[in-house]
Design a protein around this motif. Structure first.
Motif, PDB file in Angstrom:
ATOM      1  N   ARG A 117       0.835  -1.211   0.000  1.00 43.22           N
ATOM      2  CA  ARG A 117       0.000   0.000   0.000  1.00 43.22           C
ATOM      3  C   ARG A 117       0.866   1.257   0.000  1.00 43.22           C
ATOM      4  O   ARG A 117       0.600   2.213  -0.730  1.00 43.22           O
ATOM      5  CB  ARG A 117      -0.906   0.002   1.234  1.00 43.22           C
ATOM      6  CG  ARG A 117      -2.354  -0.188   0.941  1.00 43.22           C
ATOM      7  CD  ARG A 117      -3.307   0.073   2.098  1.00 43.22           C
ATOM      8  NE  ARG A 117      -2.761   0.102   3.432  1.00 43.22           N
ATOM      9  CZ  ARG A 117      -2.695  -0.944   4.258  1.00 43.22           C
ATOM     10  NH1 ARG A 117      -3.125  -2.118   3.876  1.00 43.22           N
ATOM     11  NH2 ARG A 117      -2.209  -0.805   5.469  1.00 43.22           N
ATOM     12  N   GLN A 118       1.902   1.264   0.818  1.00 43.47           N
ATOM     13  CA  GLN A 118       2.770   2.440   0.909  1.00 43.47           C
ATOM     14  C   GLN A 118       3.543   2.662  -0.390  1.00 43.47           C
ATOM     15  O   GLN A 118       3.719   3.803  -0.820  1.00 43.47           O
ATOM     16  CB  GLN A 118       3.724   2.301   2.090  1.00 43.47           C
ATOM     17  CG  GLN A 118       3.012   2.431   3.416  1.00 43.47           C
ATOM     18  CD  GLN A 118       3.933   2.246   4.598  1.00 43.47           C
ATOM     19  OE1 GLN A 118       5.006   1.673   4.483  1.00 43.47           O
ATOM     20  NE2 GLN A 118       3.508   2.727   5.754  1.00 43.47           N
TER      21      GLN A 118
ATOM     22  N   GLY B 117       2.491   1.816  -3.351  1.00 38.18           N
ATOM     23  CA  GLY B 117       1.489   2.345  -4.289  1.00 38.18           C
ATOM     24  C   GLY B 117       1.245   3.833  -4.073  1.00 38.18           C
ATOM     25  O   GLY B 117       1.167   4.608  -5.036  1.00 38.18           O
ATOM     26  N   THR B 118       1.150   4.241  -2.809  1.00 38.73           N
ATOM     27  CA  THR B 118       0.949   5.658  -2.486  1.00 38.73           C
ATOM     28  C   THR B 118       2.142   6.492  -2.937  1.00 38.73           C
ATOM     29  O   THR B 118       1.980   7.581  -3.509  1.00 38.73           O
ATOM     30  CB  THR B 118       0.728   5.828  -0.968  1.00 38.73           C
ATOM     31  OG1 THR B 118      -0.428   5.089  -0.587  1.00 38.73           O
ATOM     32  CG2 THR B 118       0.542   7.290  -0.600  1.00 38.73           C
TER      33      THR B 118
ATOM     34  N   LEU C  46       4.242   5.750  -5.383  1.00 37.25           N
ATOM     35  CA  LEU C  46       4.230   5.806  -6.847  1.00 37.25           C
ATOM     36  C   LEU C  46       3.230   6.846  -7.357  1.00 37.25           C
ATOM     37  O   LEU C  46       3.519   7.585  -8.299  1.00 37.25           O
ATOM     38  CB  LEU C  46       3.907   4.430  -7.434  1.00 37.25           C
ATOM     39  CG  LEU C  46       5.012   3.388  -7.330  1.00 37.25           C
ATOM     40  CD1 LEU C  46       4.501   2.024  -7.797  1.00 37.25           C
ATOM     41  CD2 LEU C  46       6.231   3.802  -8.127  1.00 37.25           C
ATOM     42  N   GLU C  47       2.065   6.913  -6.729  1.00 33.63           N
ATOM     43  CA  GLU C  47       1.072   7.926  -7.117  1.00 33.63           C
ATOM     44  C   GLU C  47       1.606   9.332  -6.872  1.00 33.63           C
ATOM     45  O   GLU C  47       1.412  10.233  -7.702  1.00 33.63           O
ATOM     46  CB  GLU C  47      -0.227   7.714  -6.339  1.00 33.63           C
ATOM     47  CG  GLU C  47      -1.015   6.509  -6.779  1.00 33.63           C
ATOM     48  CD  GLU C  47      -2.254   6.296  -5.927  1.00 33.63           C
ATOM     49  OE1 GLU C  47      -2.707   7.258  -5.254  1.00 33.63           O
ATOM     50  OE2 GLU C  47      -2.772   5.176  -5.927  1.00 33.63           O
ATOM     51  N   ALA C  48       2.265   9.532  -5.730  1.00 37.31           N
ATOM     52  CA  ALA C  48       2.822  10.856  -5.419  1.00 37.31           C
ATOM     53  C   ALA C  48       3.901  11.236  -6.424  1.00 37.31           C
ATOM     54  O   ALA C  48       3.953  12.382  -6.888  1.00 37.31           O
ATOM     55  CB  ALA C  48       3.380  10.870  -3.997  1.00 37.31           C
ATOM     56  N   CYS C  49       4.747  10.281  -6.778  1.00 33.54           N
ATOM     57  CA  CYS C  49       5.803  10.556  -7.766  1.00 33.54           C
ATOM     58  C   CYS C  49       5.208  10.900  -9.127  1.00 33.54           C
ATOM     59  O   CYS C  49       5.693  11.807  -9.814  1.00 33.54           O
ATOM     60  CB  CYS C  49       6.743   9.359  -7.886  1.00 33.54           C
ATOM     61  SG  CYS C  49       7.821   9.141  -6.455  1.00 33.54           S
ATOM     62  N   ALA C  50       4.165  10.190  -9.514  1.00 35.32           N
ATOM     63  CA  ALA C  50       3.504  10.480 -10.790  1.00 35.32           C
ATOM     64  C   ALA C  50       2.887  11.877 -10.768  1.00 35.32           C
ATOM     65  O   ALA C  50       2.984  12.625 -11.750  1.00 35.32           O
ATOM     66  CB  ALA C  50       2.432   9.432 -11.079  1.00 35.32           C
ATOM     67  N   HIS C  51       2.290  12.257  -9.652  1.00 41.88           N
ATOM     68  CA  HIS C  51       1.689  13.585  -9.527  1.00 41.88           C
ATOM     69  C   HIS C  51       2.767  14.669  -9.635  1.00 41.88           C
ATOM     70  O   HIS C  51       2.594  15.660 -10.352  1.00 41.88           O
ATOM     71  CB  HIS C  51       0.957  13.692  -8.183  1.00 41.88           C
ATOM     72  CG  HIS C  51       0.335  15.022  -7.938  1.00 41.88           C
ATOM     73  ND1 HIS C  51      -0.817  15.423  -8.568  1.00 41.88           N
ATOM     74  CD2 HIS C  51       0.719  16.044  -7.146  1.00 41.88           C
ATOM     75  CE1 HIS C  51      -1.120  16.646  -8.172  1.00 41.88           C
ATOM     76  NE2 HIS C  51      -0.208  17.041  -7.311  1.00 41.88           N
TER      77      HIS C  51
ATOM     78  N   ASN D   7       4.037  14.870 -13.257  1.00 44.72           N
ATOM     79  CA  ASN D   7       3.086  15.578 -14.121  1.00 44.72           C
ATOM     80  C   ASN D   7       3.150  17.082 -13.884  1.00 44.72           C
ATOM     81  O   ASN D   7       3.105  17.873 -14.826  1.00 44.72           O
ATOM     82  CB  ASN D   7       1.662  15.073 -13.882  1.00 44.72           C
ATOM     83  CG  ASN D   7       1.452  13.681 -14.399  1.00 44.72           C
ATOM     84  OD1 ASN D   7       2.191  13.193 -15.238  1.00 44.72           O
ATOM     85  ND2 ASN D   7       0.434  13.008 -13.885  1.00 44.72           N
TER      86      ASN D   7
END
Length: 83
Positions: free
Chosen positions: A31-32, A34-35, A37-42, A45
């Motif tokens: 879970r961590q 995944g979180t 990875l989402e932050a890095c993608a944000h 972008n």
């Protein structure tokens, strides 16, 4: 962490209490990650957007600078003022 999850299941099946704990750690880790990875993608972008936006603004400024007579100044003429 598939290996950790698998080990947790096997340990639980063999009645080891550490099996459930290992499974919980593997789930929390996934879970961590995944979180993160989402932050890095944000962030990526946002940096891409900022780079395009500020790049266009910088180009507009560079190509639009004028001297006191209203003539466009090219980069080589601008450097004359810094010597």
């Amino acid at each position: 962490m598939p290996a950790s999850r698998s080990a947790g299941i096997r340990l639980s099946g063999d009645n080891f209490t550490s099996g459930a704990a290992l499974s919980q750690v593997a789930e929390t880790w996934e879970r961590q990650v995944g979180t993160l990875l989402e932050a890095c993608a944000h962030i990526s972008n946002h940096l891409d957007f900022s780079s395009r936006s500020y790049g266009a603004e910088e180009e507009r400024i560079e190509t639009g600078m004028r001297n006191l007579r209203g003539q466009l100044m090219n980069p080589s003429r601008i450097s004359d003022y810094y010597r």
